[in-house]
Design a protein around this motif. Structure first.
Motif, mmCIF file in Angstrom:
data_model
loop_
_atom_site.group_PDB
_atom_site.id
_atom_site.type_symbol
_atom_site.label_atom_id
_atom_site.label_comp_id
_atom_site.label_asym_id
_atom_site.label_seq_id
_atom_site.Cartn_x
_atom_site.Cartn_y
_atom_site.Cartn_z
ATOM 1 N N VAL A 197 0.826 -1.200 0.000
ATOM 2 C CA VAL A 197 0.000 0.000 0.000
ATOM 3 C C VAL A 197 0.865 1.257 0.000
ATOM 4 N N VAL A 198 1.927 1.258 0.799
ATOM 5 C CA VAL A 198 2.811 2.406 0.934
ATOM 6 C C VAL A 198 4.196 2.034 0.438
ATOM 7 N N ASP A 199 4.793 2.921 -0.339
ATOM 8 C CA ASP A 199 6.152 2.708 -0.827
ATOM 9 C C ASP A 199 7.128 3.022 0.298
ATOM 10 N N THR A 200 7.745 1.995 0.860
ATOM 11 C CA THR A 200 8.676 2.184 1.971
ATOM 12 C C THR A 200 10.130 2.209 1.506
ATOM 13 N N GLY A 201 10.351 2.300 0.214
ATOM 14 C CA GLY A 201 11.706 2.373 -0.304
ATOM 15 C C GLY A 201 12.291 1.005 -0.581
ATOM 16 N N ALA A 202 13.606 0.985 -0.800
ATOM 17 C CA ALA A 202 14.291 -0.259 -1.132
ATOM 18 C C ALA A 202 14.268 -1.221 0.050
ATOM 19 N N GLY A 203 14.312 -2.516 -0.254
ATOM 20 C CA GLY A 203 14.302 -3.522 0.794
ATOM 21 C C GLY A 203 12.895 -3.966 1.144
ATOM 22 N N ARG A 204 12.822 -4.896 2.069
ATOM 23 C CA ARG A 204 11.530 -5.421 2.481
ATOM 24 C C ARG A 204 10.776 -4.412 3.339
ATOM 25 N N ALA A 205 9.470 -4.407 3.181
ATOM 26 C CA ALA A 205 8.644 -3.452 3.925
ATOM 27 C C ALA A 205 8.761 -3.664 5.426
ATOM 28 N N VAL A 206 8.829 -4.921 5.870
ATOM 29 C CA VAL A 206 8.863 -5.186 7.301
ATOM 30 C C VAL A 206 10.119 -4.610 7.948
ATOM 31 N N ASP A 207 11.220 -4.536 7.216
ATOM 32 C CA ASP A 207 12.447 -3.971 7.779
ATOM 33 C C ASP A 207 12.306 -2.477 8.043
ATOM 34 N N PHE A 208 11.496 -1.800 7.227
ATOM 35 C CA PHE A 208 11.214 -0.384 7.467
ATOM 36 C C PHE A 208 10.152 -0.213 8.539
ATOM 37 N N LEU A 209 9.120 -1.047 8.506
ATOM 38 C CA LEU A 209 7.956 -0.853 9.362
ATOM 39 C C LEU A 209 8.191 -1.271 10.807
ATOM 40 N N ALA A 210 8.921 -2.346 11.040
ATOM 41 C CA ALA A 210 9.066 -2.863 12.405
ATOM 42 C C ALA A 210 9.629 -1.825 13.378
ATOM 43 N N PRO A 211 10.728 -1.121 13.048
ATOM 44 C CA PRO A 211 11.210 -0.090 13.989
ATOM 45 C C PRO A 211 10.195 1.028 14.201
#
Length: 238
Positions: A39-53
């Motif tokens: 749904v949201v572009d969290t940039g390069a890499g897996r979304a969970v790596d951006f979202l978890a912190p």
């Protein structure tokens, strides 16, 4: 006395359905939803790596700020704080008990969200000590602001304001949407918010394996000093 009061505060917090919604259900749903649905572009890499912190930072805010502000505001309205202030437990002891209850709740939140994130494929990096320092500084910052709000506004106003701030910082604090998606002028302001500093600091350590981000820690420390000092000065027990 402080330990007994902290245990009571923790039980009351965990039995409150609205508080559980803020502290456990919403962060968990956001983590699962945005990690599994593009749904949201969290940039390069897996979304969970951006979202978890970011979701860990949101959990700290939901407990130390939103939940504590609402609960303390209504305790003040109904005279609970006044009665407790007249008990053998000193007022500083009551605040210490509330702080311990917040920390216990946060430990449970972090453990649950970490297990969910690991199940979604999260691979945390970095130094646990740096993570702990950021979480403690974030807790102090949000606690000061929450107590300031609860001790100066009416309970109904605290309820509305705390939930509004929660929603605004959820959207604009770098939790779900990266700050670089905002205009440059807005990024400068948003980066100074405690939720942004905590989210970015945790992300630097847990995703990128960086050393302790002193800039973000400094922002959180500044908010903690200002918030706690203002709460101590302006908090009204009645």
């Amino acid at each position: 006395m402080i330990t007994a009061q902290a245990a009571l505060e923790t039980r009351m917090l965990l039995r409150n359905g609205e508080q559980l919604l803020l502290t456990v259900v919403i962060p968990s749903l956001l983590l699962v939803l945005f990690s599994t649905v593009d749904v949201v572009d969290t940039g390069a890499g897996r979304a969970v790596d951006f979202l978890a912190p970011g979701v860990l930072a949101l959990a700290v805010m939901s407990t130390a700020f939103t939940g504590q502000a609402i609960a303390t505001g209504f305790e003040r309205r109904y005279g609970v704080l006044k009665r407790l202030g007249a008990s053998p437990l000193p007022r500083w002891g009551l605040m210490a008990a509330k702080t311990l209850a917040v920390l216990v709740t946060e430990v449970l939140q972090v453990a649950l969200l970490t297990l969910i994130a690991l199940g979604l494929g999260w691979s945390p990096q970095g130094d646990p000590v740096s993570v702990a320092l950021l979480l403690v500084a974030g807790t102090a910052a949000f606690s000061g602001l929450g107590l300031l709000m609860a001790g100066t506004l009416r309970a109904e106003a605290t309820l509305a304001a705390a939930n509004l701030v929660f929603l605004l910082l959820l959207v604009g604090g770098g939790v779900i949407v990266p700050l670089d998606r905002f205009p440059d002028a807005a990024q400068t302001v948003l980066a100074l918010l405690p939720i942004s500093a905590l989210s970015d600091g945790l992300r630097d350590v847990l995703r990128d394996g960086a050393a302790l981000p002193w800039g973000d820690l400094g922002i959180l420390t500044g908010w903690a000093v200002l918030g706690l000092a203002a709460a101590a000065r302006f908090f009204r027990w009645e």
